[in-house]
Design a protein around this motif. Sequence first.
Motif, short mmCIF file in Angstrom:
data_model
loop_
_atom_site.label_atom_id
_atom_site.label_comp_id
_atom_site.label_asym_id
_atom_site.label_seq_id
_atom_site.Cartn_x
_atom_site.Cartn_y
_atom_site.Cartn_z
N GLN A 100 0.87 -1.17 0.00
CA GLN A 100 0.00 0.00 0.00
C GLN A 100 0.91 1.23 0.00
O GLN A 100 1.17 1.86 1.02
CB GLN A 100 -0.92 -0.02 1.22
CG GLN A 100 -2.03 -1.03 1.12
CD GLN A 100 -2.91 -0.77 -0.10
OE1 GLN A 100 -3.55 0.27 -0.21
NE2 GLN A 100 -2.93 -1.71 -1.03
N ASP A 103 -5.51 1.09 -6.60
CA ASP A 103 -6.18 1.66 -5.44
C ASP A 103 -7.61 2.00 -5.83
O ASP A 103 -7.93 2.18 -7.01
CB ASP A 103 -5.46 2.91 -4.94
CG ASP A 103 -5.62 3.12 -3.45
OD1 ASP A 103 -6.48 2.43 -2.85
OD2 ASP A 103 -4.92 3.97 -2.88
N SER A 132 -11.54 3.83 -4.16
CA SER A 132 -12.43 4.36 -3.14
C SER A 132 -13.84 4.47 -3.73
O SER A 132 -14.00 4.80 -4.91
CB SER A 132 -11.96 5.72 -2.62
OG SER A 132 -12.01 6.70 -3.63
N GLU A 162 -11.87 10.89 8.52
CA GLU A 162 -11.66 9.46 8.36
C GLU A 162 -11.59 8.79 9.73
O GLU A 162 -11.18 9.40 10.71
CB GLU A 162 -10.36 9.18 7.60
CG GLU A 162 -10.31 9.74 6.20
CD GLU A 162 -9.01 9.42 5.51
OE1 GLU A 162 -8.42 8.36 5.80
OE2 GLU A 162 -8.55 10.23 4.69
N TYR A 217 -11.13 -1.94 3.99
CA TYR A 217 -11.62 -0.58 3.73
C TYR A 217 -11.93 0.14 5.04
O TYR A 217 -12.32 -0.49 6.03
CB TYR A 217 -12.88 -0.61 2.86
CG TYR A 217 -12.62 -1.01 1.42
CD1 TYR A 217 -12.47 -0.05 0.44
CD2 TYR A 217 -12.51 -2.35 1.07
CE1 TYR A 217 -12.23 -0.41 -0.89
CE2 TYR A 217 -12.27 -2.72 -0.25
CZ TYR A 217 -12.13 -1.74 -1.22
OH TYR A 217 -11.89 -2.10 -2.52
N THR A 218 -11.75 1.46 5.05
CA THR A 218 -12.11 2.28 6.20
C THR A 218 -13.09 3.37 5.76
O THR A 218 -13.06 3.82 4.61
CB THR A 218 -10.87 2.94 6.82
OG1 THR A 218 -10.17 3.68 5.81
CG2 THR A 218 -9.95 1.90 7.42
N VAL A 274 -16.17 4.59 1.56
CA VAL A 274 -15.10 3.76 2.09
C VAL A 274 -13.90 3.85 1.18
O VAL A 274 -14.03 4.05 -0.04
CB VAL A 274 -15.55 2.28 2.23
CG1 VAL A 274 -16.65 2.15 3.28
CG2 VAL A 274 -16.01 1.71 0.89
N GLU A 275 -12.71 3.73 1.77
CA GLU A 275 -11.46 3.84 1.03
C GLU A 275 -10.57 2.65 1.38
O GLU A 275 -10.45 2.29 2.54
CB GLU A 275 -10.77 5.14 1.38
CG GLU A 275 -9.55 5.45 0.54
CD GLU A 275 -9.01 6.84 0.83
OE1 GLU A 275 -8.78 7.58 -0.12
OE2 GLU A 275 -8.84 7.16 2.02
N ARG A 276 -9.96 2.07 0.35
CA ARG A 276 -9.12 0.91 0.58
C ARG A 276 -7.82 1.28 1.27
O ARG A 276 -7.12 2.21 0.86
CB ARG A 276 -8.81 0.25 -0.77
CG ARG A 276 -7.92 -1.00 -0.68
CD ARG A 276 -7.84 -1.68 -2.03
NE ARG A 276 -6.90 -2.80 -2.01
CZ ARG A 276 -5.68 -2.74 -2.54
NH1 ARG A 276 -5.25 -1.63 -3.12
NH2 ARG A 276 -4.88 -3.79 -2.49
N ARG A 277 -7.48 0.56 2.35
CA ARG A 277 -6.22 0.78 3.07
C ARG A 277 -5.23 -0.35 2.86
O ARG A 277 -4.03 -0.15 2.88
CB ARG A 277 -6.49 0.97 4.57
CG ARG A 277 -6.96 2.37 4.92
CD ARG A 277 -7.01 2.56 6.40
NE ARG A 277 -7.44 3.93 6.72
CZ ARG A 277 -6.60 4.90 7.07
NH1 ARG A 277 -5.31 4.66 7.12
NH2 ARG A 277 -7.05 6.11 7.34
#
Length: 439
Positions: A95, A135, A137, A396, A406-407, A435-438
């Motif tokens: 990441q 990536d 989102s 966030e 995801y967060t 949500v966004e991929r971490r």
Amino acid sequence: MTIMSISNLRKSCATFAVVVLTSVGTLGGTAPVAIAATTSKGAVEIEVAFDYAMAALQAGQPRVAIPVLQSILAEDPKLTRVRLELARAYFMAEQWARSREEFFRVLSGDLPEPVRKTVLAFIRQIDARRGFDWDLSIGLTSAGNKRRYNTERLKTNPLYYGGLPYVDYDRPVENVPALTLSGRMSLRRQLDGLSSENTSVVGFMSLGLNAVEAQRRSYDTQQVISQLGLRLLSRKTTISVGPIAKAQWEAGRHVEDRFGLQVGFERRSLAGGSAYGELNYLIVDNTIGVRPNDPTDYDARDGESLTGTVGYRRSVGGRALIGSDFTYERRDFDRSVVGIEGFHAYKLRVYATIDVSDGWTLSPSLHVRHKDAWGVTPVFANNPDETAFGGSLRVERSDIFLPGGYTPYAQLDFERNRSGIEAFSYETLGFQIGVERRF
């Protein structure tokens, strides 16, 4: 020094851990970790969680360690040594953007110089990474006619507008539910023949997508961005150059293409400072006419665009980033568009990203923008120059992880635009959750 392969980059994580162990103290194993200054129950729990995360990293399981390290930082964002291991965990999980951000933040923490140099080396290796990565989102937002104009009546010069003193618009405010998606995938390869001992050269290509799928098809938008080029790297500097192309669709219709050249740079310091900039020169091919019933008018929005940005950002206290940048844009139209031949635009922005307690990350931003039009025809009764004030706040929750790594996040945007022409003055308000991929 040549750039390592992805497998060797992973192996270098062990070297990084050794540097940290030597310079900062033992981070794992049987020795206690002096993360907190007290021996309270909370401190003991942090020690146990940290040891668990370190064991996961040593076992090559960064996706197990990341949520644990994030939960520790949610309790105390100032723990520099924990953030170092979080950056390393993101690195091992590939990441890259997250790893780079955490490494950069930690530069302003209490670190000895050998560790700072190692952190800069990792940032360089992230910029020079090989292989494929992506990536994504996804969010819920609103789409439609969001601008609330001061008036729907445009005053004109009757001598140049068929004898009419004004023209009435019909621009009702309308918001409908929409799904927003932003994704990017990249492929990089080192060019050994162009690299030297102190400078590495990497070839890259990327494809990005920004899309809004609304309840009404008329508000759907899609933008595809493709790039390729070269990236030159030294220990403290990253420079990239190459062609860029953008394509835009609205309501299912292809409306615009832009293609040209992009140049970018960043210069980093051991103390956590970063000077950066970007220059874009694009040829614009637009298919939307100013007068829809006039087939000869569909090239009116064609022309050229020149945009340049310079800025500086700095890591603060090992937990925050603050920065400011200035952007200049010049737009030339091949033909007069709604009474102007082009414009200059100037934008000043200040921004920050701050980890606060309980796992919250706040990212506020404020800006002021001025647009200065030229080649204004006498069709307008007043000057169409514009000045806008606005800002955004992104929130966030970094210690909540949904399936897939995801967060959640939420973002609020506002802008007030004032023009010499009341019918062009408006304000906008937007809200988005997603949500966004971490990892």
